[in-house]
Design a protein around this motif. Structure first.
Motif, PDB file in Angstrom:
ATOM      1  N   LYS A   1       6.612   4.723   5.820  1.00 18.02           N
ATOM      2  CA  LYS A   1       6.899   3.277   5.900  1.00 18.02           C
ATOM      3  C   LYS A   1       6.042   2.504   4.916  1.00 18.02           C
ATOM      4  CE  LYS A   1       9.428   1.892   9.647  1.00 18.02           C
ATOM      5  NZ  LYS A   1      10.702   1.270   9.566  1.00 18.02           N
ATOM      6  N   ARG A   2       4.804   2.949   4.732  1.00 17.68           N
ATOM      7  CA  ARG A   2       3.869   2.270   3.838  1.00 17.68           C
ATOM      8  C   ARG A   2       4.058   2.676   2.384  1.00 17.68           C
ATOM      9  NH1 ARG A   2      -1.584   2.782   7.573  1.00 17.68           N
ATOM     10  NH2 ARG A   2      -1.036   1.066   8.991  1.00 17.68           N
ATOM     11  N   GLY A   3       4.940   3.646   2.131  1.00 18.97           N
ATOM     12  CA  GLY A   3       5.211   4.076   0.772  1.00 18.97           C
ATOM     13  C   GLY A   3       4.220   5.096   0.241  1.00 18.97           C
ATOM     14  N   GLU A   4       3.398   5.655   1.115  1.00 17.30           N
ATOM     15  CA  GLU A   4       2.395   6.642   0.715  1.00 17.30           C
ATOM     16  C   GLU A   4       2.980   8.043   0.612  1.00 17.30           C
ATOM     17  OE1 GLU A   4      -0.433   6.093   3.831  1.00 17.30           O
ATOM     18  OE2 GLU A   4      -1.023   4.109   3.120  1.00 17.30           O
ATOM     19  N   THR A   5       4.080   8.281   1.312  1.00 18.81           N
ATOM     20  CA  THR A   5       4.764   9.573   1.339  1.00 18.81           C
ATOM     21  C   THR A   5       6.254   9.321   1.123  1.00 18.81           C
ATOM     22  OG1 THR A   5       3.179  10.356   2.996  1.00 18.81           O
ATOM     23  CG2 THR A   5       5.200  11.612   2.778  1.00 18.81           C
ATOM     24  N   PRO A   6       6.929  10.154   0.352  1.00 12.09           N
ATOM     25  CA  PRO A   6       8.378   9.957   0.172  1.00 12.09           C
ATOM     26  C   PRO A   6       9.137  10.164   1.488  1.00 12.09           C
ATOM     27  CG  PRO A   6       7.530  11.619  -1.341  1.00 12.09           C
ATOM     28  CD  PRO A   6       6.413  11.259  -0.423  1.00 12.09           C
ATOM     29  N   LYS A   7      10.115   9.330   1.741  1.00 14.96           N
ATOM     30  CA  LYS A   7      10.937   9.444   2.949  1.00 14.96           C
ATOM     31  C   LYS A   7      11.617  10.810   3.012  1.00 14.96           C
ATOM     32  CE  LYS A   7      14.969   7.537   5.189  1.00 14.96           C
ATOM     33  NZ  LYS A   7      16.169   6.784   5.013  1.00 14.96           N
ATOM     34  N   SER A   8      11.939  11.370   1.861  1.00 13.14           N
ATOM     35  CA  SER A   8      12.622  12.663   1.810  1.00 13.14           C
ATOM     36  C   SER A   8      11.780  13.806   2.378  1.00 13.14           C
ATOM     37  CB  SER A   8      13.024  12.989   0.371  1.00 13.14           C
ATOM     38  OG  SER A   8      11.879  13.058  -0.457  1.00 13.14           O
ATOM     39  N   LYS A   9      10.476  13.617   2.507  1.00 18.00           N
ATOM     40  CA  LYS A   9       9.596  14.652   3.062  1.00 18.00           C
ATOM     41  C   LYS A   9       9.621  14.679   4.592  1.00 18.00           C
ATOM     42  CE  LYS A   9       7.241  15.987  -0.708  1.00 18.00           C
ATOM     43  NZ  LYS A   9       7.036  17.319  -1.159  1.00 18.00           N
ATOM     44  N   LEU A  10      10.177  13.635   5.210  1.00 19.45           N
ATOM     45  CA  LEU A  10      10.213  13.559   6.671  1.00 19.45           C
ATOM     46  C   LEU A  10      11.307  14.459   7.228  1.00 19.45           C
ATOM     47  CD1 LEU A  10       9.913   9.708   7.207  1.00 19.45           C
ATOM     48  CD2 LEU A  10       8.080  11.403   7.235  1.00 19.45           C
ATOM     49  N   GLN A  11      11.049  14.997   8.424  1.00 19.75           N
ATOM     50  CA  GLN A  11      12.053  15.792   9.105  1.00 19.75           C
ATOM     51  C   GLN A  11      11.867  15.664  10.609  1.00 19.75           C
ATOM     52  OE1 GLN A  11      11.208  20.104   8.715  1.00 19.75           O
ATOM     53  NE2 GLN A  11      10.156  19.554   6.844  1.00 19.75           N
ATOM     54  N   GLY A  12      12.912  15.892  11.337  1.00 22.17           N
ATOM     55  CA  GLY A  12      12.859  15.860  12.790  1.00 22.17           C
ATOM     56  C   GLY A  12      12.461  14.520  13.369  1.00 22.17           C
ATOM     57  N   ALA A  13      11.496  14.540  14.295  1.00 24.83           N
ATOM     58  CA  ALA A  13      11.079  13.346  15.017  1.00 24.83           C
ATOM     59  C   ALA A  13      10.519  12.277  14.091  1.00 24.83           C
ATOM     60  CB  ALA A  13      10.047  13.715  16.070  1.00 24.83           C
TER      61      ALA A  13
END
Length: 60
Positions: free
Chosen positions: A19-31
């Protein structure tokens, strides 16, 4: 809202980072991906800040 398990807290932390832009959204998975899409930054902050000594590793 406080996290009910360490796993939930970690997922909230990952979603908050995206959300803060520190990590790409594409790296998220699951919960964490679902949390990113449905929760506000403030809600994620509250959940991610839960103390570890008060919650189990996994809920269940």
């Amino acid at each position: 809202m406080k996290a009910q398990s360490e796993a939930q807290q970690k997922a909230a932390g990952a979603a908050l980072s995206a959300k803060r832009g520190e990590t790409p959204k594409s790296k998220l998975q699951g919960a964490s991906k679902e949390m990113y899409e449905t929760m506000t930054e403030k809600e994620l902050e509250d959940m991610a800040s839960t103390k570890h000594d008060k919650i189990p590793e996994r809920k269940g």
